[in-house]
Design an enzyme around this catalytic site. Structure first.
Site, PDB file in Angstrom:
ATOM      1  N   GLY A  49     -17.707  18.906 -28.036  1.00 22.26           N
ATOM      2  CA  GLY A  49     -18.670  18.442 -29.034  1.00 22.26           C
ATOM      3  C   GLY A  49     -19.828  19.397 -29.279  1.00 22.26           C
ATOM      4  O   GLY A  49     -20.785  19.061 -29.954  1.00 22.26           O
ATOM      5  N   ALA A  78     -33.611   5.054 -43.483  1.00 20.59           N
ATOM      6  CA  ALA A  78     -32.567   5.107 -44.511  1.00 20.59           C
ATOM      7  C   ALA A  78     -31.372   5.879 -43.974  1.00 20.59           C
ATOM      8  O   ALA A  78     -31.531   6.947 -43.366  1.00 20.59           O
ATOM      9  CB  ALA A  78     -33.097   5.796 -45.772  1.00 20.59           C
ATOM     10  N   GLY A  90     -34.373  24.061 -31.554  1.00 23.83           N
ATOM     11  CA  GLY A  90     -34.424  22.649 -31.136  1.00 23.83           C
ATOM     12  C   GLY A  90     -35.707  22.266 -30.414  1.00 23.83           C
ATOM     13  O   GLY A  90     -36.787  22.272 -31.003  1.00 23.83           O
ATOM     14  N   LYS A 117     -32.421  30.499 -38.731  1.00 23.90           N
ATOM     15  CA  LYS A 117     -33.553  30.366 -37.796  1.00 23.90           C
ATOM     16  C   LYS A 117     -34.339  31.675 -37.709  1.00 23.90           C
ATOM     17  O   LYS A 117     -35.581  31.677 -37.690  1.00 23.90           O
ATOM     18  CB  LYS A 117     -33.014  29.950 -36.424  1.00 23.90           C
ATOM     19  CG  LYS A 117     -32.367  28.567 -36.440  1.00 23.90           C
ATOM     20  CD  LYS A 117     -31.529  28.314 -35.194  1.00 23.90           C
ATOM     21  CE  LYS A 117     -30.852  26.952 -35.221  1.00 23.90           C
ATOM     22  NZ  LYS A 117     -29.810  26.791 -34.178  1.00 23.90           N
ATOM     23  N   GLU A 152     -40.829  22.317 -36.725  1.00 24.75           N
ATOM     24  CA  GLU A 152     -40.617  22.817 -35.351  1.00 24.75           C
ATOM     25  C   GLU A 152     -39.163  22.684 -34.920  1.00 24.75           C
ATOM     26  O   GLU A 152     -38.603  23.569 -34.268  1.00 24.75           O
ATOM     27  CB  GLU A 152     -41.521  22.040 -34.385  1.00 24.75           C
ATOM     28  CG  GLU A 152     -41.450  22.496 -32.956  1.00 24.75           C
ATOM     29  CD  GLU A 152     -41.942  23.923 -32.767  1.00 24.75           C
ATOM     30  OE1 GLU A 152     -43.142  24.153 -32.876  1.00 24.75           O
ATOM     31  OE2 GLU A 152     -41.105  24.822 -32.507  1.00 24.75           O
TER      32      GLU A 152
HETATM   33  N1  HSE Z   1     -25.259  24.289 -34.196  1.00 23.62           N
HETATM   34  C1  HSE Z   1     -26.530  24.572 -33.632  1.00 23.62           C
HETATM   35  C2  HSE Z   1     -26.306  25.297 -32.303  1.00 23.62           C
HETATM   36  C3  HSE Z   1     -27.301  23.290 -33.425  1.00 23.62           C
HETATM   37  O1  HSE Z   1     -25.175  25.422 -31.845  1.00 23.62           O
HETATM   38  O2  HSE Z   1     -27.280  25.790 -31.750  1.00 23.62           O
HETATM   39  C4  HSE Z   1     -28.793  23.452 -33.369  1.00 23.62           C
HETATM   40  O3  HSE Z   1     -29.332  24.055 -34.512  1.00 23.62           O
END
Ligand code: HSE
Length: 440
Positions: free
Chosen positions: A191, A47, A138, A209, A133
């Site tokens: 980016g 979706a 990441g 986090k 996780e």
């Molecule tokens: N904006 C976050 C970073 C992406 O720069 O680490 C991952 O959570």
């Protein structure tokens, strides 16, 4: 392999960067993943509001819709993967998926940091799993490490570079001597940083986090509203250079630390010795250092963002759910590592004034007799002990920068000292203060 085990059907909501990575990796590594999971795993439904994008990525290999809730209602789907992000529609998606008896995999740190209590309680009641996780660092399996690999330990602390954007900015400021504003523009051009990078540079993303790490490290509720958050916007290139002269690097750290009567939960720029591996984590990379009483220090390093690194964590969660979804609830790993009825009630998040850190103070002073004596007297009054001192050659206007490293002391003592230091006739402007950790 048990061929009798039925295929697990996944509904993927959000086919952006991480969703696209999840689709690609699951397809590419399907055979190995099936061998690991013990049953085939297939994204049967996708979706996304952007149907063109979904068609481009997925083609005819799954049913595509722009109605996320159609997936949640579909009785053939066992796992909902929420990659929408944010705390708006994503919250409804997750709560309704749980209500409908679906297991949920999410990378949504903001959602879990703010509404984790509600979400995990709902999941527990319904007997479904919520796996996350990908929400912290990441592709680094730090949740798995804290929740399972280190389960024998009393975790003492964890400190992490858990925001890639800010680490990239700090690395570039140090390497190239550029200003914060210049590097931010570059990070946006490349980016790394969002068009609105506020959550990154103000430390909010790292605090989401850290909040999750604190919960699973210490067995406490998720309490984002009690986190101390300070970003990197007030850092100056001069401080990065002075820190370097003293053998330190400045990193934005998320720190969770157990004290006797509570837990520190904080995000702020931090001086760390350049000898530490953590100090050498550069660019957009992430790393988390964890201290357990049995294992000592362990370090986890890798890509904290990006399509396939984050997909790696999302798919690990999907495989975990696929393996355990037919098991009794008691046989599963608890969402927050500790059994829900065994969360600590006597480990509050400490107010920032009670937090213990070393400090870096940069004081612009009139370069005249007695200036230093007055400063050391104020520090002594607050029982703050000096560890190192650097006086720069006089700047123009008869002023100079004094850099002081203090030993560990309470936050409230440092704040009281700074207030007095700024009132001295010989002090020019604001005192720049950055916390310092030895990470031993
Ligand atoms: N904006 C976050 C970073 C992406 O720069 O680490 C991952 O959570």
């Amino acid at each position: 392999m048990n061929d009798n085990k039925k295929q697990i059907n996944v509904g993927l909501i959000g086919i952006g960067t991480v969703g696209g990575g999840t689709w690609t990796v699951l397809k590419r590594n399907a055979e190995e993943i099936t061998r690991r999971a013990g049953r085939p795993i297939k994204i049967t439904h996708v979706a996304d509001k952007n149907l063109d994008l979904a068609n481009k990525v997925v083609g005819n290999d799954a049913t595509i819709t722009d109605d996320a809730f159609a997936l949640i209602k579909n009785p053939d789907i066992q796992i909902i993967v929420e990659l929408v992000g944010g705390v708006g529609i994503a919250k409804n998606i997750v709560l309704q998926a749980i209500e409908n008896g679906k297991h949920v995999v999410t990378a949504n740190k903001a959602l879990l940091a703010k509404f984790g209590e509600e979400i995990f309680a709902a999941a527990h009641k319904k007997g479904v799993m919520v796996a996350f996780e990908a929400a912290v660092a990441g592709g680094i399996p730090i949740i798995k490490a804290l929740r399972e690999g280190l389960t024998a330990n009393r975790i003492e602390w964890a400190a992490g570079i858990i925001n890639g954007t800010t680490n990239f900015i700090l690395s570039e400021m140090r390497d190239k001597g550029l200003t914060f504003a210049d590097v931010l523009k570059e990070a946006q051009r490349l980016g790394y940083a969002e068009a609105d990078p506020t959550f990154d540079i103000e430390g909010v993303d790292a605090a989401h986090k850290a909040t999750l790490m604190a919960a699973i490290a210490f067995g406490i509720p998720v309490q984002f509203d009690k986190a101390y958050i300070e970003g990197i916007t007030k850092l100056e290139s001069a401080d990065i250079a002075y820190a370097e002269q003293l053998g330190y690097r400045i990193k934005l750290l998320g720190i969770v630390r157990r004290q006797q009567d509570g837990v520190e939960l904080r995000v702020h720029p931090t001086l760390i010795p350049e000898k530490r591996l953590l100090a050498n984590v550069e660019g957009a990379m992430n790393a988390v250092l964890v201290k357990g009483d049995a294992v000592g220090l362990t370090l986890y390093y890798g890509k904290g963002a990006g399509a396939e690194p984050t997909a790696s964590a999302v798919i690990a969660d999907i495989v975990d759910v696929a393996r355990l979804c037919d098991s009794e609830i008691a046989e599963r790993v608890p969402h927050l590592a500790f059994q829900p009825d065994a969360l600590s009630t006597n480990l509050p998040i400490l107010p920032m004034g009670e937090v213990l850190t070393g400090n870096y103070l940069r004081i612009r002073v009139e370069d005249k007799a007695g200036a230093l004596a007055k400063i050391t007297a104020i520090l002594a009054e607050q029982d703050i002990s000096i560890d190192a001192l650097l006086q720069k050659e006089a700047l123009s206007k008869g002023e100079t920068d004094l850099i002081i490293l203090t030993h560990i002391c309470k936050e409230k003592a440092v704040l009281a000292a700074i207030e007095k230091l700024e009132k001295l006739e010989t002090t020019k402007g604001k005192v720049q203060r950055i916390r310092r950790e030895e990470l031993l």
